[in-house]
Design a protein around this motif. Structure first.
Motif, short mmCIF file in Angstrom:
data_model
loop_
_atom_site.label_atom_id
_atom_site.label_comp_id
_atom_site.label_asym_id
_atom_site.label_seq_id
_atom_site.Cartn_x
_atom_site.Cartn_y
_atom_site.Cartn_z
N GLU A 29 6.88 12.87 2.31
CA GLU A 29 7.91 12.32 1.44
C GLU A 29 7.75 10.79 1.31
OE1 GLU A 29 9.46 14.41 -0.36
OE2 GLU A 29 10.41 12.67 -1.35
N ARG A 30 7.60 10.14 2.45
CA ARG A 30 7.54 8.67 2.45
C ARG A 30 6.19 8.14 1.98
NH1 ARG A 30 9.16 6.92 8.22
NH2 ARG A 30 8.27 8.94 8.79
N MET A 31 5.19 8.99 1.91
CA MET A 31 3.87 8.57 1.42
C MET A 31 3.85 8.38 -0.08
SD MET A 31 1.31 10.93 3.64
CE MET A 31 -0.26 10.44 2.92
N LYS A 32 4.86 8.90 -0.76
CA LYS A 32 4.89 8.80 -2.22
C LYS A 32 4.81 7.33 -2.63
CE LYS A 32 6.90 13.08 -3.63
NZ LYS A 32 7.91 13.91 -2.95
N TYR A 33 3.80 7.01 -3.43
CA TYR A 33 3.56 5.61 -3.84
C TYR A 33 4.63 5.15 -4.84
CZ TYR A 33 0.68 1.67 -5.61
OH TYR A 33 0.20 0.44 -5.99
N ILE A 90 0.81 -1.22 0.00
CA ILE A 90 0.00 0.00 0.00
C ILE A 90 0.84 1.26 0.00
CG2 ILE A 90 -1.89 -1.21 1.21
CD1 ILE A 90 -1.16 0.54 3.70
N SER A 91 2.13 1.13 0.25
CA SER A 91 2.94 2.33 0.40
C SER A 91 4.03 2.50 -0.66
CB SER A 91 3.62 2.32 1.78
OG SER A 91 4.63 1.34 1.80
N GLY A 92 4.24 1.46 -1.47
CA GLY A 92 5.37 1.52 -2.40
C GLY A 92 6.69 1.17 -1.72
N ALA A 93 6.61 0.54 -0.54
CA ALA A 93 7.84 0.17 0.17
C ALA A 93 8.52 -1.04 -0.45
CB ALA A 93 7.52 -0.13 1.64
N ASN A 110 11.86 2.08 5.81
CA ASN A 110 11.59 3.46 6.15
C ASN A 110 10.23 3.92 5.61
OD1 ASN A 110 12.26 6.00 7.23
ND2 ASN A 110 13.00 6.67 5.21
N LYS A 111 9.84 3.33 4.49
CA LYS A 111 8.54 3.65 3.90
C LYS A 111 7.42 2.75 4.42
CE LYS A 111 7.77 4.51 -0.57
NZ LYS A 111 7.46 5.86 -1.00
#
Ligand SMILES: Cc1cc2nc3c(=O)[nH]c(=O)nc-3n(C[C@H](O)[C@H](O)[C@H](O)COP(=O)(O)OP(=O)(O)OC[C@H]3O[C@@H](n4cnc5c(N)ncnc54)[C@H](O)[C@@H]3O)c2cc1C
Ligand code: SF4
Ligand code: SF4
Lengths: 144, 408
Positions: free
Chosen positions: B55-59, A71-74, A87-88
């Protein structure tokens, strides 16, 4: 790309790979300090059932469903390897819900997921589980 | 080839990625009425919780559009599609020509009529802008009332509970999270939330609102400083419907994600999916599903061939460190384990696993999910062993050789 593959019939079920994984990812150089008296949370797990044993860790799937579902692109591909950016990551565990191998898991410190990064994220640089498997029950190589 | 994508979120991004993987030259335009770089929509509650930031929310990474040579039009609303002329008409009078169009417009908050709502300010909880607006109002002495005990209402609750004085939740349903939990599971999660000070008014609803308080049907009066309406969402089907495309509750597509209008595709929360765990078409407003549909649409738009044929509901939702993983449909026989605050319930019939609920037992849940998505005949696995522990041991050696000794 090189991946870790399993030779099931050669696995003794010794669980050494789990300890070597935990050691490599402890970021310590002294195995006793890293592991003694500790509950380990390796990213590889050995399943045992009667005479059958095998180790399972992330398959670095070609069109990985975890990457697609994050869901976050991590989770993303880094030269074919499926990488996690903790971190994401927000620890929602959608990836855990979708991985068909059970190969991504909540990290012990909580709040994020963890998975095998082929030891690119620690000091060993190459899969420590494979390096220490005494029977070649896991190998690190190119296959189709 | 000119591709136009309406919606800069999961489904739209997935389509753009697949298009670009196949067609290196085509012109891709993504437009959105939101103002931001693509972000993970579910992250807005984690933002309020302090677990992530802008910043970290960027998909996708900051250079995503540039790297993929994608043109973006933000803060622009698409008003109308002309499927004959292959044009999208934008707010302000401009229009865009397309060869292939993707409608990935998602959904919008449903605000039920409530007496007095016109006199009180309220928030909805769908966008980053909503979260920023709500955040401005948060402070330790404020009392919040949330209308709706579904996924979005309760994620909002988690996000703000420790930043305000109190949070009350009202819902017509007799339990929280009715779309994903049975009564027992809901009671466990409710207890968790109550530990963080949440107060629940279930089987109840707002009868009237005035500034500072709500009168409920039950007669209870709930004071509040901040009102959040999270009573469900409605898919944005209008663009396709008004252009003459088939819609029901959601936009209807074939399994290539094409609508009944030629060269107009649709994906994500605005569409219906065919849920293979209950064999019916329904809206699955979930992020992975939006990605699967968007990717499928993208491949077909770029001239490839893809079919999306294994949609299932699946949801991972966490509250204050505890995790609720659910999937599929809750029908058939059941297997249950209740230990302390953990709960496992599997639903199956003779041949197939139909669904599951796992509360604080996330380990290897994806193995169950794979049984659902593949509709694996249970005769092919050791389901008795699997009930207790999801593992690959329960599969045949041949299956394991396929999956563990070869590239997947
Ligand atoms: C608070 C919250 C928490 C959630 N948590 C989870 C979760 O934990 N797990 C999960 O799986 N799912 C979760 N979801 C659902 C998930 O966010 C959605 O399934 C997903 O975002 C759907 O993606 P989409 O691309 O279909 O649409 P959306 O993300 O809704 O994006 C559609 C975009 O199109 C834009 N748009 C619409 N119409 C127009 C128009 N006419 N012109 C221009 N732009 C337009 C909208 O403004 C929006 O930006 C959550 C949702 C919310 C709100
Ligand atoms: S975590 Fe699971 S789904 Fe993701 S790449 Fe690894 S094995 Fe595949
Ligand atoms: S737990 Fe982290 S990596 Fe897994 S889906 Fe959620 S945000 Fe992505």
């Amino acid at each position: 790309m090189k991946r870790i593959y399993v030779n099931e019939k050669w696995c003794l079920g010794c669980h050494l790979c789990e300890y070597e994984c935990a050691f490599a990812n402890s970021h310590l150089t002294d195995m006793v300090k890293a592991l003694k008296g500790k509950v380990i949370h390796p990213k590889i797990r050995v399943e045992d059932g009667g005479d059958v044993h095998f180790a399972v860790n992330c398959r670095h799937c070609t069109d990985a469903v975890c990457v697609r579902s994050c869901i976050s692109g991590a989770l993303s591909f880094e030269d074919g390897m499926v990488a996690i950016d903790q971190n994401k990551c927000v620890g929602c565990l959608t990836c855990v819900l979708v991985c068909p191998f059970g190969a991504i898991m909540p990290a012990p410190e909580g709040g994020v997921a963890q998975k095998c990064m082929l030891c690119t994220d620690n000091l060993t640089g190459e899969p420590n589980c494979v390096r220490h498997c005494i029977n070649n029950a896991i190998v690190y190589e190119e296959r189709d | 080839m000119e591709y136009v994508i309406i919606g800069n979120s999961t489904a739209g991004i997935a389509a753009a990625e697949r298009i670009r993987a196949i067609d290196k030259q085509g012109k891709i335009t993504i437009l959105s009425d939101e103002a931001y770089h693509t972000y993970g929509r579910p992250l807005i509650s984690y933002y309020l919780l302090g677990k992530t930031d802008a910043e970290r929310m960027k998909y996708r990474p900051a250079d995503f559009y540039e790297k993929n040579n994608i043109k973006t039009l933000f803060s622009v609303h698409a008003e109308r599609i002309d499927a004959e002329k292959k044009q999208v008409y934008l707010q302000g009078g401009k229009s865009l020509k397309y060869d292939k169009l993707l409608v990935a417009t998602g959904s919008r908050p449903f605000v039920p009529p409530m007496a007095g709502l016109d006199k009180v300010p309220y928030f909805t909880f769908m966008t980053y802008a909503d979260a920023l607006a709500l955040e401005k109002q948060l402070s330790p002495e404020k009392r919040v009332l949330i209308v709706g005990a579904g996924l979005i209402g309760l994620k909002c609750l988690e996000g703000i509970a420790d930043r305000v004085k109190s949070v009350a939740v009202v819902d017509m349903a007799k339990q929280i999270l009715p779309s994903i939990l049975d009564e027992y599971g809901a009671s466990l999660v409710q207890k968790q939330l109550e530990k963080h000070g949440a107060e629940f008014y279930l089987s109840d609803s707002v009868s009237s609102l005035e500034k500072g308080s709500a009168l409920l049907k039950s007669g209870a009066r709930v004071p509040f400083d901040i009102l959040v309406v999270a009573a469900g969402v409605r898919p944005n089907v209008e663009l396709v419907r008004d252009a003459g495309g088939k819609t029901e509750r959601g936009i209807l597509t074939d399994d290539r994600q094409e609508t009944s209008l030629k060269d107009v595709y649709a994906a994500g929360d605005c569409t219906e999916s065919f849920d293979i765990t209950c064999d019916r078409s329904r809206i699955l407003a979930l992020l992975p599903n939006a990605q699967f549909q968007g990717a499928c649409a993208g491949v077909n738009m770029a001239g490839g061939e893809a079919h999306f044929t294994n949609a299932i509901p699946m949801n991972a939702i966490g509250f204050f460190g505890s995790h609720v993983l659910t999937a599929g449909s809750y029908c058939g026989d059941t297997y249950e384990e209740k230990k302390g605050d953990t709960y496992k319930k599997l639903f199956f019939d003779g041949e197939k696993l139909n669904g599951f609920i796992l509360i604080d037992l996330p380990e290897r849940a994806g193995i169950y999910t794979s049984l659902l998505r593949n509709r694996t005949p249970l005769s092919q696995v050791d389901f008795e062993a699997m009930k207790k522990d999801p593992g690959l041991m329960a599969f045949s050696a041949a299956y394991r050789e396929q999956k563990l000794a070869r590239r997947v």
